[in-house]
Write a protein that holds these residues in place. Structure first.
Motif, PDB file in Angstrom:
ATOM      1  N   MET A 140      -5.544  15.016  83.818  1.00 29.00           N
ATOM      2  CA  MET A 140      -5.649  13.675  83.245  1.00 29.00           C
ATOM      3  C   MET A 140      -7.063  13.420  82.735  1.00 29.00           C
ATOM      4  O   MET A 140      -7.255  12.841  81.663  1.00 29.00           O
ATOM      5  CB  MET A 140      -5.268  12.648  84.320  1.00 29.00           C
ATOM      6  CG  MET A 140      -4.978  11.268  83.797  1.00 29.00           C
ATOM      7  SD  MET A 140      -3.657  11.241  82.606  1.00 29.00           S
ATOM      8  CE  MET A 140      -2.311  10.689  83.606  1.00 29.00           C
TER       9      MET A 140
ATOM     10  N   LEU B 169       7.571  16.535  93.375  1.00 27.80           N
ATOM     11  CA  LEU B 169       8.851  16.421  94.086  1.00 27.80           C
ATOM     12  C   LEU B 169       9.357  17.792  94.512  1.00 27.80           C
ATOM     13  O   LEU B 169       9.922  17.952  95.601  1.00 27.80           O
ATOM     14  CB  LEU B 169       9.891  15.767  93.180  1.00 27.80           C
ATOM     15  CG  LEU B 169       9.908  14.248  93.117  1.00 27.80           C
ATOM     16  CD1 LEU B 169      10.976  13.797  92.159  1.00 27.80           C
ATOM     17  CD2 LEU B 169      10.187  13.674  94.484  1.00 27.80           C
TER      18      LEU B 169
ATOM     19  N   PHE C 283       4.253   4.490  89.285  1.00 28.24           N
ATOM     20  CA  PHE C 283       5.098   5.665  89.504  1.00 28.24           C
ATOM     21  C   PHE C 283       4.299   6.767  90.172  1.00 28.24           C
ATOM     22  O   PHE C 283       4.812   7.505  91.014  1.00 28.24           O
ATOM     23  CB  PHE C 283       5.645   6.138  88.151  1.00 28.24           C
ATOM     24  CG  PHE C 283       6.609   7.275  88.258  1.00 28.24           C
ATOM     25  CD1 PHE C 283       7.729   7.169  89.060  1.00 28.24           C
ATOM     26  CD2 PHE C 283       6.407   8.452  87.559  1.00 28.24           C
ATOM     27  CE1 PHE C 283       8.616   8.216  89.166  1.00 28.24           C
ATOM     28  CE2 PHE C 283       7.293   9.492  87.663  1.00 28.24           C
ATOM     29  CZ  PHE C 283       8.394   9.381  88.472  1.00 28.24           C
ATOM     30  N   HIS C 284       3.043   6.900  89.774  1.00 28.96           N
ATOM     31  CA  HIS C 284       2.207   7.981  90.281  1.00 28.96           C
ATOM     32  C   HIS C 284       0.930   7.363  90.838  1.00 28.96           C
ATOM     33  O   HIS C 284      -0.086   7.306  90.155  1.00 28.96           O
ATOM     34  CB  HIS C 284       1.881   8.920  89.112  1.00 28.96           C
ATOM     35  CG  HIS C 284       1.653  10.316  89.556  1.00 28.96           C
ATOM     36  ND1 HIS C 284       1.013  10.606  90.722  1.00 28.96           N
ATOM     37  CD2 HIS C 284       1.958  11.496  88.983  1.00 28.96           C
ATOM     38  CE1 HIS C 284       0.955  11.910  90.850  1.00 28.96           C
ATOM     39  NE2 HIS C 284       1.525  12.477  89.805  1.00 28.96           N
TER      40      HIS C 284
ATOM     41  N   THR D 145      12.279   8.247  93.752  1.00 27.96           N
ATOM     42  CA  THR D 145      12.197   8.550  92.322  1.00 27.96           C
ATOM     43  C   THR D 145      13.419   8.032  91.577  1.00 27.96           C
ATOM     44  O   THR D 145      13.293   7.399  90.518  1.00 27.96           O
ATOM     45  CB  THR D 145      12.069  10.072  92.119  1.00 27.96           C
ATOM     46  OG1 THR D 145      11.087  10.555  93.002  1.00 27.96           O
ATOM     47  CG2 THR D 145      11.691  10.399  90.695  1.00 27.96           C
TER      48      THR D 145
ATOM     49  N   LEU E 118      -2.728  17.839  93.849  1.00 34.77           N
ATOM     50  CA  LEU E 118      -3.205  16.554  93.302  1.00 34.77           C
ATOM     51  C   LEU E 118      -4.522  16.662  92.519  1.00 34.77           C
ATOM     52  O   LEU E 118      -4.631  16.080  91.439  1.00 34.77           O
ATOM     53  CB  LEU E 118      -3.335  15.524  94.421  1.00 34.77           C
ATOM     54  CG  LEU E 118      -2.090  14.677  94.658  1.00 34.77           C
ATOM     55  CD1 LEU E 118      -2.317  13.697  95.799  1.00 34.77           C
ATOM     56  CD2 LEU E 118      -1.710  13.897  93.398  1.00 34.77           C
TER      57      LEU E 118
ATOM     58  N   VAL F 178       2.982   3.715  84.751  1.00 35.96           N
ATOM     59  CA  VAL F 178       2.411   5.012  85.147  1.00 35.96           C
ATOM     60  C   VAL F 178       1.687   4.875  86.478  1.00 35.96           C
ATOM     61  O   VAL F 178       1.857   5.703  87.387  1.00 35.96           O
ATOM     62  CB  VAL F 178       1.459   5.527  84.048  1.00 35.96           C
ATOM     63  CG1 VAL F 178       0.570   6.628  84.574  1.00 35.96           C
ATOM     64  CG2 VAL F 178       2.251   6.046  82.866  1.00 35.96           C
TER      65      VAL F 178
ATOM     66  N   LYS G 146      -5.302  15.444  88.614  1.00 34.66           N
ATOM     67  CA  LYS G 146      -6.421  14.567  88.237  1.00 34.66           C
ATOM     68  C   LYS G 146      -7.278  15.236  87.168  1.00 34.66           C
ATOM     69  O   LYS G 146      -7.743  14.577  86.233  1.00 34.66           O
ATOM     70  CB  LYS G 146      -7.260  14.247  89.481  1.00 34.66           C
ATOM     71  CG  LYS G 146      -6.536  13.303  90.405  1.00 34.66           C
ATOM     72  CD  LYS G 146      -7.495  12.506  91.239  1.00 34.66           C
ATOM     73  CE  LYS G 146      -6.733  11.447  91.986  1.00 34.66           C
ATOM     74  NZ  LYS G 146      -7.503  10.296  92.290  1.00 34.66           N
TER      75      LYS G 146
ATOM     76  N   ALA H  22      -1.351   8.322  92.598  1.00 36.01           N
ATOM     77  CA  ALA H  22      -2.558   9.154  92.643  1.00 36.01           C
ATOM     78  C   ALA H  22      -3.383   9.036  91.371  1.00 36.01           C
ATOM     79  O   ALA H  22      -4.586   9.288  91.392  1.00 36.01           O
ATOM     80  CB  ALA H  22      -2.163  10.608  92.876  1.00 36.01           C
ATOM     81  N   ILE H  23      -2.737   8.703  90.252  1.00 34.53           N
ATOM     82  CA  ILE H  23      -3.480   8.527  88.991  1.00 34.53           C
ATOM     83  C   ILE H  23      -3.330   7.070  88.555  1.00 34.53           C
ATOM     84  O   ILE H  23      -2.491   6.757  87.713  1.00 34.53           O
ATOM     85  CB  ILE H  23      -2.958   9.435  87.871  1.00 34.53           C
ATOM     86  CG1 ILE H  23      -2.328  10.699  88.427  1.00 34.53           C
ATOM     87  CG2 ILE H  23      -4.047   9.782  86.891  1.00 34.53           C
ATOM     88  CD1 ILE H  23      -1.668  11.528  87.369  1.00 34.53           C
TER      89      ILE H  23
ATOM     90  N   THR I 158       2.073  12.381  83.549  1.00 30.24           N
ATOM     91  CA  THR I 158       2.615  11.682  84.723  1.00 30.24           C
ATOM     92  C   THR I 158       3.986  12.209  85.113  1.00 30.24           C
ATOM     93  O   THR I 158       4.229  12.540  86.282  1.00 30.24           O
ATOM     94  CB  THR I 158       2.730  10.168  84.439  1.00 30.24           C
ATOM     95  OG1 THR I 158       1.499   9.717  83.914  1.00 30.24           O
ATOM     96  CG2 THR I 158       3.077   9.408  85.673  1.00 30.24           C
TER      97      THR I 158
ATOM     98  N   LEU J 163       3.024   0.137  79.777  1.00 32.83           N
ATOM     99  CA  LEU J 163       3.148   1.564  80.067  1.00 32.83           C
ATOM    100  C   LEU J 163       2.149   1.986  81.145  1.00 32.83           C
ATOM    101  O   LEU J 163       2.504   2.737  82.069  1.00 32.83           O
ATOM    102  CB  LEU J 163       2.912   2.364  78.781  1.00 32.83           C
ATOM    103  CG  LEU J 163       3.208   3.844  78.909  1.00 32.83           C
ATOM    104  CD1 LEU J 163       4.697   4.071  78.916  1.00 32.83           C
ATOM    105  CD2 LEU J 163       2.577   4.616  77.785  1.00 32.83           C
ATOM    106  N   PHE J 164       0.924   1.491  81.062  1.00 34.64           N
ATOM    107  CA  PHE J 164      -0.086   1.831  82.065  1.00 34.64           C
ATOM    108  C   PHE J 164       0.324   1.329  83.439  1.00 34.64           C
ATOM    109  O   PHE J 164       0.113   2.013  84.450  1.00 34.64           O
ATOM    110  CB  PHE J 164      -1.443   1.255  81.673  1.00 34.64           C
ATOM    111  CG  PHE J 164      -2.144   2.026  80.607  1.00 34.64           C
ATOM    112  CD1 PHE J 164      -2.238   3.406  80.692  1.00 34.64           C
ATOM    113  CD2 PHE J 164      -2.690   1.403  79.508  1.00 34.64           C
ATOM    114  CE1 PHE J 164      -2.876   4.135  79.707  1.00 34.64           C
ATOM    115  CE2 PHE J 164      -3.324   2.123  78.521  1.00 34.64           C
ATOM    116  CZ  PHE J 164      -3.422   3.497  78.617  1.00 34.64           C
TER     117      PHE J 164
ATOM    118  N   VAL K  38      -0.488  10.685  78.319  1.00 34.95           N
ATOM    119  CA  VAL K  38      -0.553  10.121  79.676  1.00 34.95           C
ATOM    120  C   VAL K  38       0.830  10.133  80.316  1.00 34.95           C
ATOM    121  O   VAL K  38       1.011  10.559  81.466  1.00 34.95           O
ATOM    122  CB  VAL K  38      -1.119   8.684  79.620  1.00 34.95           C
ATOM    123  CG1 VAL K  38      -0.930   7.976  80.945  1.00 34.95           C
ATOM    124  CG2 VAL K  38      -2.586   8.706  79.274  1.00 34.95           C
ATOM    125  N   LEU K  39       1.818   9.694  79.534  1.00 34.24           N
ATOM    126  CA  LEU K  39       3.189   9.648  80.044  1.00 34.24           C
ATOM    127  C   LEU K  39       3.690  11.055  80.386  1.00 34.24           C
ATOM    128  O   LEU K  39       4.309  11.275  81.438  1.00 34.24           O
ATOM    129  CB  LEU K  39       4.084   9.008  78.981  1.00 34.24           C
ATOM    130  CG  LEU K  39       5.414   8.454  79.468  1.00 34.24           C
ATOM    131  CD1 LEU K  39       5.175   7.329  80.437  1.00 34.24           C
ATOM    132  CD2 LEU K  39       6.237   7.960  78.304  1.00 34.24           C
TER     133      LEU K  39
ATOM    134  N   SER L 123       4.707  14.414  88.475  1.00 31.44           N
ATOM    135  CA  SER L 123       5.523  13.837  89.552  1.00 31.44           C
ATOM    136  C   SER L 123       6.766  14.672  89.811  1.00 31.44           C
ATOM    137  O   SER L 123       7.198  14.792  90.959  1.00 31.44           O
ATOM    138  CB  SER L 123       5.889  12.392  89.237  1.00 31.44           C
ATOM    139  OG  SER L 123       6.447  12.302  87.965  1.00 31.44           O
TER     140      SER L 123
END
Lengths: 55, 299
Positions: free
Chosen positions: A38, A20, B132-133, B42, A31, B129, A35, B135-136, A12, B125-126, A8-9, A16
């Motif tokens: 993920m 940028l 930071f993002h 950022t 996007l 996340v 999704k 969209a998710i 992400t 952590l969730f 997940v990290l 991101s």
């Protein structure tokens, strides 16, 4: 659990950073891809808990 | 009390001042270079994360090490206690000793080491996340983790208090009209874990006042303050996170205040976990002291 969180990290941070670097008008197209990535990762992790594998 | 307060605020305050100043600098940069705003966001996010995550992580480590210490203490004291109870018979029956309590306490300590703290880090952590993002988002997941943790911890403490009060001879001197307004105040003003804290305080109090006949009030006060110090520290740090979020809200980005608020929430849950461990610690310490006292009296 740790593997799932690491994935997940990773998704992400990668997405991101790419967001940028991409121009603003390309963001809309990018996007859904993030999704999808993920979603595949989450489904893969869940199926692995029950002893199955997507790939 | 004051040195503890100073040490907590002193270590955490410097990082919060860095957060406030860097948020303001980001605001200036946004004004001067509007086209650069995405990068500024950022960078600011990473600066805030590096500065702010460290105190929270330190608290996680502190509670984990305390849990391990308490678990070792349990495992070393348990055989001795059981043997002495078998040997001394009559004198211990007055204290309503229940071996199931020790089992519960030991289980709770292991649970908080193996499940609660990893779940709490995952919730953290969730949160990061999803901030930071955007969209998710993983907000539901982290809320679920925190909520189930609170449920688990309060169920454990409820089980403890049932075991303690089932004996019947133990009663708390503070229950009554005088303590009710204080309890109400705590349960309403500490978010998430307030009512849980007052309930479990009542349970610990009920037990220790029964034991104070044997070991003296001052020793009980000492054990209480030693056990509850980490909880107080965590609570204070959680409040500092929320205060900083409230302070920078007018001029900061929504993400920054949100992440500070989320870390504060997670620290409140950690406070509940450390409360559980403190409960186990008080129980073992009291029993060990009573045991030593009884052995010396008999001799």
């Amino acid at each position: 659990m740790l593997q799932f969180l690491t994935g997940v990290l990773f998704i992400t941070i990668l997405s991101s950073t790419l967001l940028l670097l991409l121009p603003a008008e390309k963001e809309e197209e990018f996007l859904p891809l993030v999704k999808m990535a993920m979603g595949i990762w989450i489904i893969h992790s869940i199926t692995r808990i029950f002893g199955h594998s997507l790939f | 009390m004051m040195p503890m307060l100073e040490s907590v605020i002193g270590t955490v305050l410097s990082s919060f001042i860095i957060v406030i100043i860097s948020t303001f600098m980001a605001l200036l940069l946004d004004f001067l270079f509007p086209s650069f705003s995405r990068w500024t966001r950022t960078f600011l996010f990473f600066i805030v994360l590096t500065v702010v995550l460290y105190p929270a992580y330190e608290h996680l480590q502190m509670i984990r090490s305390i849990t391990q210490t308490v678990a070792t203490m349990f495992i070393s004291v348990y055989p001795l206690l059981t043997a002495s109870i078998l040997a001394s018979g009559g004198s211990f029956s007055m204290l309503n000793f229940q071996p199931a309590m020790l089992l519960f306490a030991n289980g709770a300590v292991i649970l908080s080491d193996k499940i609660l703290i990893p779940m709490l880090s995952a919730a953290l952590l969730f949160d990061i996340v999803s901030r930071f993002h955007p969209a998710i988002p993983f907000t539901r997941m982290s809320d679920l983790l925190r909520g189930s943790l609170i449920g688990l911890v309060s169920a454990l403490v409820a089980a403890y208090s049932i075991f303690i009060t089932a004996g019947g001879t133990i009663s708390w001197a503070l229950t009554g009209v005088t303590s009710e307004p204080i309890k109400k105040l705590i349960s309403q003003n500490i978010p998430l874990v307030g009512s849980f804290m007052t309930d479990s305080l009542g349970a610990i109090g009920r037990y220790s006042s029964g034991a104070s006949v044997f070991i003296g009030a001052w020793l009980i006060v000492t054990i209480w303050s030693v056990a509850l110090l980490p909880t107080l520290k965590t609570l204070l740090t959680g409040f500092l996170y929320r205060w900083t979020a409230a302070l920078i809200e007018p001029f900061a980005n929504e993400d920054i205040t949100g992440i500070l608020d989320d870390i504060g929430k997670t620290l409140f849950v950690l406070c509940a976990v450390s409360f559980l461990v403190a409960f186990a610690f008080i129980y073992t310490a009291l029993f060990t002291v009573i045991l030593v006292k009884l052995i010396t009296v008999v001799k």
